[in-house]
Design an enzyme around this catalytic site. Structure first.
Site, PDB file in Angstrom:
ATOM      1  N   SER A 173      76.294  34.088  65.045  1.00  0.00           N
ATOM      2  CA  SER A 173      75.885  35.315  66.527  1.00  0.00           C
ATOM      3  C   SER A 173      76.213  36.101  66.626  1.00  0.00           C
ATOM      4  CB  SER A 173      75.839  33.601  67.348  1.00  0.00           C
ATOM      5  OG  SER A 173      75.422  33.742  68.905  1.00  0.00           O
ATOM      6  N   TYR A 186      80.037  28.817  73.157  1.00  0.00           N
ATOM      7  CA  TYR A 186      79.735  29.183  72.325  1.00  0.00           C
ATOM      8  C   TYR A 186      79.870  30.262  71.643  1.00  0.00           C
ATOM      9  CZ  TYR A 186      75.647  30.174  70.069  1.00  0.00           C
ATOM     10  OH  TYR A 186      74.388  30.444  69.190  1.00  0.00           O
TER      11      TYR A 186
END
Length: 306
Positions: A173, A186
């Protein structure tokens, strides 16, 4: 080692690689043939995992789908078969459970054969500030988003090394490159995913296993439902990405042995700026880009796993 000769070598190679990149800007790289390759995709029951399965299927690959959502995998399998996959197999597997990963991996090797393209795609997001996130959710995030990569590599990489042939794909990501307010766990898991994939890639090169390729994918938010409610501050610069577009770009990166894929293209500039600016400038840049408020309107979905 001779310092002068080593330095000249580095400079000449740097010039050559710049020329090579310039040429490839105008002349597309030749795509490799992956027909018959065994492609395993985690988190294949929905979202990007499903779309990647459909894209890989069009190249007559053998697909192995992993997810905890059996109905979702059935639908992915149906779509993949209709798109040309030579064979499709799907298995219930909770990637956060090391023992289950090893057990299902052994089953795959017995029933399908050695996996030659491994796509670590499964991911979850809590969407909570660090101090508000329960320990159990933090642990789950780390188990799914990064520890699962360790166990799948352990399971399938030995055969790739033995054959000096294969491809490791890490769906990380942009949050693995730049910290985001409200995504501490995350971001930690995705930073780890990027570092892990980079390190293993270097290990392979250092041991002469250059036939095993690595692709690290760092997209901005994708419109799959995982980050429902999040809004981008500058949609022209950092748009919420279309899932079909992302899936096609990932497959193209694999077919051309592209090591890093950042989406959108503006992420290359943003990531580069972060590395050259001082801390205060980087914080101002992050604030300007919306990193302080991206998660303010986060809703997510009831099942936050792709």
């Amino acid at each position: 080692m001779n310092f002068f000769l080593e330095t000249i070598k580095v400079l000449l190679l740097s010039i050559w690689y710049n020329v090579e990149s310039f040429i490839y800007f105008f002349v597309p790289k030749k795509k490799k043939n992956i027909a018959g390759e065994v492609v395993l995709i985690t988190g294949a029951g929905s979202g990007i995992g499903r779309l990647m399965a459909q894209e890989f299927a069009s190249y007559s690959t053998v697909l192995v789908l992993w997810d905890i959502n059996q109905e979702g995998m059935k639908e992915t399998a149906r779509l993949a078969k209709s798109n040309g996959a030579s064979r499709v197999h799907y298995y219930i597997c909770d990637c956060s459970d090391k023992n289950e990963v090893y057990r299902v991996a052994d089953q795959v090797k017995r029933e399908v054969g050695d996996v030659s393209i491994l796509v670590n795609n499964a991911g979850i997001v809590t969407g909570k500030k660090f101090m508000d996130a329960p320990d159990s959710l933090i642990e789950k995030t780390m188990d799914v988003n990064i520890m699962a990569h360790f166990w799948t590599y352990k399971a399938f990489l030995p055969a790739m090394i033995a054959n000096n042939h294969g491809h490791l794909v890490s769906i990380a990501s942009s949050a693995g490159l730049i910290g985001v307010n409200g995504l501490a766990d995350y971001c930690a898991s995705k930073f780890a995913a990027v570092g892990f994939a980079e390190s293993v890639g270097l290990e392979l090169l250092a041991t002469g296993k250059d036939g095993v390729k690595t692709t690290i994918v760092c997209p901005y938010f994708i419109n799959t439902g995982m980050f429902d409610g999040c809004q981008t501050k500058w949609p022209k610069l950092l748009p919420i990405l279309n899932p079909d577009y992302v899936a096609k770009k990932i497959i193209h990166a694999v077919l051309t042995d592209q090591v890093y894929l950042l989406l959108p293209r503006s992420m290359y500039l943003i990531a580069g700026l972060k590395n050259v600016l001082n801390m205060k400038q980087a914080i101002v840049l992050g604030q300007y880009l919306g990193a302080f408020n991206l998660m303010d309107t986060f809703r997510g979905r009831s099942r936050k796993q792709e």
